[in-house]
Scaffold this motif. Structure first.
Motif, PDB file in Angstrom:
ATOM      1  N   TYR A   1       0.837  -1.201   0.000  1.00 53.43           N
ATOM      2  CA  TYR A   1       0.000   0.000   0.000  1.00 53.43           C
ATOM      3  C   TYR A   1       0.875   1.256   0.000  1.00 53.43           C
ATOM      4  O   TYR A   1       0.607   2.220  -0.724  1.00 53.43           O
ATOM      5  CB  TYR A   1      -0.910  -0.022   1.226  1.00 53.43           C
ATOM      6  N   VAL A   2       1.927   1.237   0.818  1.00 49.06           N
ATOM      7  CA  VAL A   2       2.840   2.382   0.872  1.00 49.06           C
ATOM      8  C   VAL A   2       3.538   2.567  -0.473  1.00 49.06           C
ATOM      9  O   VAL A   2       3.655   3.697  -0.975  1.00 49.06           O
ATOM     10  CB  VAL A   2       3.861   2.205   2.006  1.00 49.06           C
ATOM     11  N   LEU A   3       4.012   1.481  -1.085  1.00 49.13           N
ATOM     12  CA  LEU A   3       4.676   1.579  -2.386  1.00 49.13           C
ATOM     13  C   LEU A   3       3.754   2.168  -3.437  1.00 49.13           C
ATOM     14  O   LEU A   3       4.185   2.944  -4.303  1.00 49.13           O
ATOM     15  CB  LEU A   3       5.145   0.199  -2.842  1.00 49.13           C
ATOM     16  N   ARG A   4       2.503   1.831  -3.386  1.00 45.90           N
ATOM     17  CA  ARG A   4       1.553   2.281  -4.413  1.00 45.90           C
ATOM     18  C   ARG A   4       1.162   3.746  -4.246  1.00 45.90           C
ATOM     19  O   ARG A   4       0.839   4.413  -5.228  1.00 45.90           O
ATOM     20  CB  ARG A   4       0.297   1.412  -4.371  1.00 45.90           C
ATOM     21  N   HIS A   5       1.202   4.268  -3.006  1.00 47.63           N
ATOM     22  CA  HIS A   5       0.647   5.595  -2.765  1.00 47.63           C
ATOM     23  C   HIS A   5       1.637   6.636  -2.252  1.00 47.63           C
ATOM     24  O   HIS A   5       1.278   7.817  -2.154  1.00 47.63           O
ATOM     25  CB  HIS A   5      -0.508   5.488  -1.760  1.00 47.63           C
ATOM     26  N   CYS A   6       2.847   6.244  -1.910  1.00 44.59           N
ATOM     27  CA  CYS A   6       3.775   7.205  -1.294  1.00 44.59           C
ATOM     28  C   CYS A   6       4.216   8.278  -2.292  1.00 44.59           C
ATOM     29  O   CYS A   6       4.246   8.061  -3.506  1.00 44.59           O
ATOM     30  CB  CYS A   6       4.987   6.485  -0.701  1.00 44.59           C
ATOM     31  N   LYS A   7       4.597   9.436  -1.740  1.00 46.21           N
ATOM     32  CA  LYS A   7       5.038  10.581  -2.547  1.00 46.21           C
ATOM     33  C   LYS A   7       6.397  11.109  -2.096  1.00 46.21           C
ATOM     34  O   LYS A   7       6.797  12.205  -2.481  1.00 46.21           O
ATOM     35  CB  LYS A   7       3.992  11.704  -2.468  1.00 46.21           C
ATOM     36  N   ALA A   8       7.084  10.310  -1.276  1.00 50.50           N
ATOM     37  CA  ALA A   8       8.408  10.704  -0.785  1.00 50.50           C
ATOM     38  C   ALA A   8       9.382   9.559  -1.018  1.00 50.50           C
ATOM     39  O   ALA A   8       9.082   8.402  -0.716  1.00 50.50           O
ATOM     40  CB  ALA A   8       8.353  11.057   0.695  1.00 50.50           C
ATOM     41  N   ALA A   9      10.564   9.867  -1.558  1.00 49.32           N
ATOM     42  CA  ALA A   9      11.566   8.837  -1.855  1.00 49.32           C
ATOM     43  C   ALA A   9      11.990   8.102  -0.587  1.00 49.32           C
ATOM     44  O   ALA A   9      12.227   6.889  -0.610  1.00 49.32           O
ATOM     45  CB  ALA A   9      12.773   9.475  -2.537  1.00 49.32           C
ATOM     46  N   MET A  10      12.091   8.831   0.514  1.00 49.18           N
ATOM     47  CA  MET A  10      12.475   8.213   1.782  1.00 49.18           C
ATOM     48  C   MET A  10      11.487   7.121   2.184  1.00 49.18           C
ATOM     49  O   MET A  10      11.874   6.031   2.618  1.00 49.18           O
ATOM     50  CB  MET A  10      12.531   9.301   2.862  1.00 49.18           C
ATOM     51  N   VAL A  11      10.218   7.397   2.030  1.00 46.89           N
ATOM     52  CA  VAL A  11       9.179   6.430   2.390  1.00 46.89           C
ATOM     53  C   VAL A  11       9.180   5.265   1.416  1.00 46.89           C
ATOM     54  O   VAL A  11       9.051   4.096   1.812  1.00 46.89           O
ATOM     55  CB  VAL A  11       7.808   7.127   2.409  1.00 46.89           C
ATOM     56  N   ASN A  12       9.344   5.561   0.126  1.00 49.86           N
ATOM     57  CA  ASN A  12       9.410   4.496  -0.874  1.00 49.86           C
ATOM     58  C   ASN A  12      10.572   3.550  -0.603  1.00 49.86           C
ATOM     59  O   ASN A  12      10.416   2.320  -0.676  1.00 49.86           O
ATOM     60  CB  ASN A  12       9.560   5.107  -2.271  1.00 49.86           C
ATOM     61  N   ASP A  13      11.728   4.095  -0.288  1.00 55.55           N
ATOM     62  CA  ASP A  13      12.906   3.261  -0.032  1.00 55.55           C
ATOM     63  C   ASP A  13      12.704   2.362   1.191  1.00 55.55           C
ATOM     64  O   ASP A  13      13.150   1.211   1.208  1.00 55.55           O
ATOM     65  CB  ASP A  13      14.145   4.137   0.158  1.00 55.55           C
ATOM     66  N   PHE A  14      12.044   2.895   2.204  1.00 55.53           N
ATOM     67  CA  PHE A  14      11.738   2.079   3.374  1.00 55.53           C
ATOM     68  C   PHE A  14      10.835   0.906   2.998  1.00 55.53           C
ATOM     69  O   PHE A  14      11.114  -0.255   3.346  1.00 55.53           O
ATOM     70  CB  PHE A  14      11.059   2.930   4.451  1.00 55.53           C
ATOM     71  N   ALA A  15       9.741   1.186   2.289  1.00 52.49           N
ATOM     72  CA  ALA A  15       8.800   0.126   1.929  1.00 52.49           C
ATOM     73  C   ALA A  15       9.449  -0.896   0.998  1.00 52.49           C
ATOM     74  O   ALA A  15       9.233  -2.104   1.138  1.00 52.49           O
ATOM     75  CB  ALA A  15       7.559   0.738   1.274  1.00 52.49           C
ATOM     76  N   TYR A  16      10.255  -0.420   0.062  1.00 52.55           N
ATOM     77  CA  TYR A  16      10.948  -1.328  -0.860  1.00 52.55           C
ATOM     78  C   TYR A  16      11.914  -2.236  -0.098  1.00 52.55           C
ATOM     79  O   TYR A  16      11.958  -3.449  -0.328  1.00 52.55           O
ATOM     80  CB  TYR A  16      11.704  -0.509  -1.902  1.00 52.55           C
ATOM     81  N   ARG A  17      12.669  -1.650   0.820  1.00 53.72           N
ATOM     82  CA  ARG A  17      13.653  -2.431   1.577  1.00 53.72           C
ATOM     83  C   ARG A  17      12.992  -3.506   2.435  1.00 53.72           C
ATOM     84  O   ARG A  17      13.497  -4.632   2.533  1.00 53.72           O
ATOM     85  CB  ARG A  17      14.470  -1.475   2.459  1.00 53.72           C
TER      86      ARG A  17
END
Length: 317
Positions: A237-253
């Motif tokens: 859900y975070v990967l699909r909706h996030c708008k910040a690279a920091m948050v995306n990197d966390f969810a991806y990791r």
């Protein structure tokens, strides 16, 4: 017999008279201003009551949810609305409405306060620095309690808070040396991502800052890190909706090692992720689309990707 008033006394008299005349004008102006503002104040009070009542109604009538949520997203935090904002915040907390609570917290954290409450002021600001800090601490305390006693609810609230961070917003700041984007004023987001971080610290005012000179980060810097190991749906859900690279990197990791969960995802999910503006997420989606590169909709999605390396695979097919 005539006695002439001395110039000293006359000067004091004139000054005192001018002062009292000014006070009369000022008092009359204040009265007129208060009368003129009464209709506006009544209208604002009616608006405040309407927003609170609409949200309360939406808790029992689901068809009012969209309208109430729109009102919450645009309701002001400061000035005359502060009391109503507190009611909305406490209602969302009581109802476990994590989507609304996250929005209210984000509005709170991104609205400048009106200064400190002082005993010597005749009229203190409604949205004070103390009020803002209190509500910030309240959100973090709520997150901490959910993490300890209700892990699933913690993940629900955390993901809603994370997706509201935006690299294009004024809340995003760049560090002076490496120009890294961080969010000093988003206290709840930083608590979720950096509670045990070696690189991020919180100052005495509550703001988070990045230590650029440090190199080694903790293996699991986030709060309640073990909960994310089995939270595939929330991370997706975070990967699909996030708008910040920091948050995306966390969810991806945190999502990448969950291979069994990733294998269960539908093609529609990967088609959505492959056009995201974050290269690691788009490449993850490409890996799960490699066996379907002959399909027209897959090729079309690859050609609309943000990165040339991914578009190349679309052109090759």
């Amino acid at each position: 017999y005539q006695h002439e008033v001395s110039p000293v006394i006359r000067s004091k008299y004139d000054t005192s008279l001018a002062y009292h005349v000014r006070r009369l004008f000022m008092d009359r102006f204040a009265d007129l201003r208060q009368e003129a503002l009464k209709p506006k104040e009544q209208l604002l009070e009616h608006y405040n009551q309407q927003v609170v009542s609409l949200y309360a109604l939406a808790s029992v009538e689901s068809d009012k949810r969209a309208l109430a949520f729109t009102a919450i997203q645009h309701a002001p935090v400061n000035q005359s609305f502060t009391a109503s904002f507190r009611k909305l915040y406490k209602m969302a907390e009581f109802l476990d409405d994590y989507e609304a609570l996250a929005v209210l917290n984000h509005r709170l954290e991104t609205t400048p306060d009106d200064g400190r409450r002082q005993s010597w002021r005749e009229e203190n600001p409604s949205f004070t620095q103390q009020s803002k800090r209190y509500l910030r601490r309240r959100t973090v305390r709520h997150l901490r309690n959910l993490g300890k006693f209700s892990p699933n609810d913690y993940l629900q609230l955390a993901r809603e808070i994370l997706v509201l961070a935006d690299d294009a917003s004024p809340a995003a700041q760049r560090t002076p040396k490496k120009q890294l984007i961080h969010f000093p004023d988003l206290v709840a987001m930083n608590f979720i991502l950096h509670r045990h971080s070696h690189l991020y610290e919180q100052d005495y005012k509550g703001a988070w800052f990045l230590q650029e000179n440090r190199q080694n980060e903790a293996n699991q810097p986030e709060a309640f890190a073990t909960l994310w190991a089995y939270a595939g749906q929330d991370l997706l859900y975070v990967l699909r909706h996030c708008k910040a690279a920091m948050v995306n990197d966390f969810a991806y990791r945190r999502l990448q090692p969950q291979t069994a969960f990733l294998q269960e995802q539908t093609q529609a999910t990967w088609l959505e992720l492959v056009v995201r503006p974050y290269e690691n997420t788009a490449l993850l989606a490409l890996e799960h689309l490699r066996d379907r590169l002959q399909q027209t909709d897959v090729v079309f999605a690859l050609l609309n990707a943000k990165f040339a390396a991914i578009r190349h695979h679309g052109l090759a097919n």
